[in-house]
Design a protein around this motif. Sequence first.
Motif, PDB file in Angstrom:
ATOM      1  N   ASN A  33       0.844  -1.184   0.000  1.00  0.00           N
ATOM      2  CA  ASN A  33       0.000   0.000   0.000  1.00  0.00           C
ATOM      3  C   ASN A  33       0.884   1.241   0.000  1.00  0.00           C
ATOM      4  N   TRP A  34       0.401   2.278  -0.641  1.00  0.00           N
ATOM      5  CA  TRP A  34       1.134   3.531  -0.696  1.00  0.00           C
ATOM      6  C   TRP A  34       0.233   4.636  -0.182  1.00  0.00           C
ATOM      7  N   ASP A  35       0.812   5.587   0.493  1.00  0.00           N
ATOM      8  CA  ASP A  35       0.043   6.700   1.034  1.00  0.00           C
ATOM      9  C   ASP A  35      -0.007   7.888   0.086  1.00  0.00           C
ATOM     10  N   THR A  36       1.031   8.040  -0.732  1.00  0.00           N
ATOM     11  CA  THR A  36       1.095   9.202  -1.622  1.00  0.00           C
ATOM     12  C   THR A  36       1.715   8.804  -2.965  1.00  0.00           C
ATOM     13  N   PRO A  37       1.436   9.580  -4.003  1.00  0.00           N
ATOM     14  CA  PRO A  37       2.097   9.339  -5.289  1.00  0.00           C
ATOM     15  C   PRO A  37       3.617   9.461  -5.188  1.00  0.00           C
ATOM     16  N   HIS A  38       4.084  10.289  -4.256  1.00  0.00           N
ATOM     17  CA  HIS A  38       5.532  10.473  -4.097  1.00  0.00           C
ATOM     18  C   HIS A  38       6.214   9.181  -3.634  1.00  0.00           C
ATOM     19  N   GLN A  39       5.498   8.380  -2.838  1.00  0.00           N
ATOM     20  CA  GLN A  39       6.061   7.087  -2.447  1.00  0.00           C
ATOM     21  C   GLN A  39       6.215   6.178  -3.668  1.00  0.00           C
ATOM     22  N   ILE A  45       9.773   4.664  -5.388  1.00  0.00           N
ATOM     23  CA  ILE A  45       9.997   3.231  -5.590  1.00  0.00           C
ATOM     24  C   ILE A  45      10.171   2.878  -7.071  1.00  0.00           C
ATOM     25  N   TYR A  46       9.395   3.502  -7.948  1.00  0.00           N
ATOM     26  CA  TYR A  46       9.310   3.031  -9.338  1.00  0.00           C
ATOM     27  C   TYR A  46       9.891   3.954 -10.404  1.00  0.00           C
ATOM     28  N   VAL A  47      10.308   5.149 -10.055  1.00  0.00           N
ATOM     29  CA  VAL A  47      10.879   6.041 -11.060  1.00  0.00           C
ATOM     30  C   VAL A  47      12.366   6.176 -10.794  1.00  0.00           C
ATOM     31  N   ASP A  48      13.162   5.735 -11.767  1.00  0.00           N
ATOM     32  CA  ASP A  48      14.616   5.827 -11.676  1.00  0.00           C
ATOM     33  C   ASP A  48      15.085   7.030 -12.488  1.00  0.00           C
ATOM     34  N   ASP A  59      -3.462  -0.437 -22.958  1.00  0.00           N
ATOM     35  CA  ASP A  59      -4.107   0.877 -22.873  1.00  0.00           C
ATOM     36  C   ASP A  59      -4.018   1.439 -21.458  1.00  0.00           C
ATOM     37  N   HIS A  60      -4.142   0.581 -20.467  1.00  0.00           N
ATOM     38  CA  HIS A  60      -4.044   1.038 -19.078  1.00  0.00           C
ATOM     39  C   HIS A  60      -2.602   1.421 -18.739  1.00  0.00           C
ATOM     40  N   GLN A  61      -1.641   0.654 -19.247  1.00  0.00           N
ATOM     41  CA  GLN A  61      -0.238   1.007 -19.036  1.00  0.00           C
ATOM     42  C   GLN A  61       0.056   2.372 -19.659  1.00  0.00           C
ATOM     43  N   LEU A  62      -0.502   2.610 -20.835  1.00  0.00           N
ATOM     44  CA  LEU A  62      -0.292   3.885 -21.507  1.00  0.00           C
ATOM     45  C   LEU A  62      -0.860   5.040 -20.679  1.00  0.00           C
ATOM     46  N   MET A  63      -2.016   4.840 -20.058  1.00  0.00           N
ATOM     47  CA  MET A  63      -2.587   5.893 -19.212  1.00  0.00           C
ATOM     48  C   MET A  63      -1.660   6.211 -18.036  1.00  0.00           C
ATOM     49  N   PHE A  64      -1.122   5.176 -17.398  1.00  0.00           N
ATOM     50  CA  PHE A  64      -0.177   5.403 -16.304  1.00  0.00           C
ATOM     51  C   PHE A  64       1.069   6.130 -16.804  1.00  0.00           C
ATOM     52  N   LEU A  65       1.595   5.702 -17.951  1.00  0.00           N
ATOM     53  CA  LEU A  65       2.784   6.353 -18.492  1.00  0.00           C
ATOM     54  C   LEU A  65       2.536   7.827 -18.782  1.00  0.00           C
ATOM     55  N   LYS A  66       1.373   8.136 -19.321  1.00  0.00           N
ATOM     56  CA  LYS A  66       1.048   9.532 -19.597  1.00  0.00           C
ATOM     57  C   LYS A  66       0.945  10.325 -18.289  1.00  0.00           C
ATOM     58  N   TRP A  67       0.377   9.720 -17.242  1.00  0.00           N
ATOM     59  CA  TRP A  67       0.286  10.395 -15.956  1.00  0.00           C
ATOM     60  C   TRP A  67       1.684  10.651 -15.394  1.00  0.00           C
ATOM     61  N   PHE A  68       2.536   9.631 -15.411  1.00  0.00           N
ATOM     62  CA  PHE A  68       3.902   9.802 -14.910  1.00  0.00           C
ATOM     63  C   PHE A  68       4.661  10.839 -15.741  1.00  0.00           C
ATOM     64  N   THR A  69       4.425  10.858 -17.042  1.00  0.00           N
ATOM     65  CA  THR A  69       5.073  11.841 -17.907  1.00  0.00           C
ATOM     66  C   THR A  69       4.659  13.253 -17.509  1.00  0.00           C
ATOM     67  N   LYS A  70       3.374  13.429 -17.287  1.00  0.00           N
ATOM     68  CA  LYS A  70       2.852  14.745 -16.924  1.00  0.00           C
ATOM     69  C   LYS A  70       3.398  15.218 -15.579  1.00  0.00           C
ATOM     70  N   HIS A  71       3.420  14.333 -14.608  1.00  0.00           N
ATOM     71  CA  HIS A  71       3.776  14.731 -13.253  1.00  0.00           C
ATOM     72  C   HIS A  71       5.260  14.592 -12.924  1.00  0.00           C
ATOM     73  N   TYR A  72       5.945  13.658 -13.580  1.00  0.00           N
ATOM     74  CA  TYR A  72       7.336  13.401 -13.225  1.00  0.00           C
ATOM     75  C   TYR A  72       8.279  13.434 -14.421  1.00  0.00           C
ATOM     76  N   HIS A  73       7.767  13.835 -15.583  1.00  0.00           N
ATOM     77  CA  HIS A  73       8.585  13.982 -16.795  1.00  0.00           C
ATOM     78  C   HIS A  73       9.381  12.719 -17.109  1.00  0.00           C
TER      79      HIS A  73
END
Length: 128
Positions: free
Chosen positions: A2-8, A12-15, A37-51
């Motif tokens: 379980n994670w409490d925040t997106p920052h956690q 863990i997952y962004v190198d 398609d779901h993986q792509l949505m996550f990738l787009k979210w990570f791109t937007k928020h964490y470049h």
Amino acid sequence: ENWDTPHQIRRIYVDTGPAGAVLDPLFFEDLAVHAVDHQLMFLKWFTKHYHTSADAGDLPWRYQSLADWLKRHGLFFLEAALLQAGYNNLELLRTLQASQLEKLFQKIGIRDVERNSFRTALLELRVP
């Protein structure tokens, strides 16, 4: 887990390396996100928020939408016909055998010149 925040999740997952921030594919395994398609949505979210990535054209093929892939190869005009024929993701196209591909070409009416471009684009999908 379980994670409490997106920052956690980011921790863990962004190198971050010389090429910039990269989302670890383990993220999809750990969360059991198998649909492209779901993986792509996550990738787009990570791109937007964490470049983590520049755009869909820079992503490995398995993270691209059918529309993005067709557009990149100059075959965007085939999207509606492919969707109507039931080919709504790249994995379906990647696994086509030669005889199935010929049937698809006939079904959606791809001209000879377009067939060669399509075959060339398919080679990208078949490279691991």
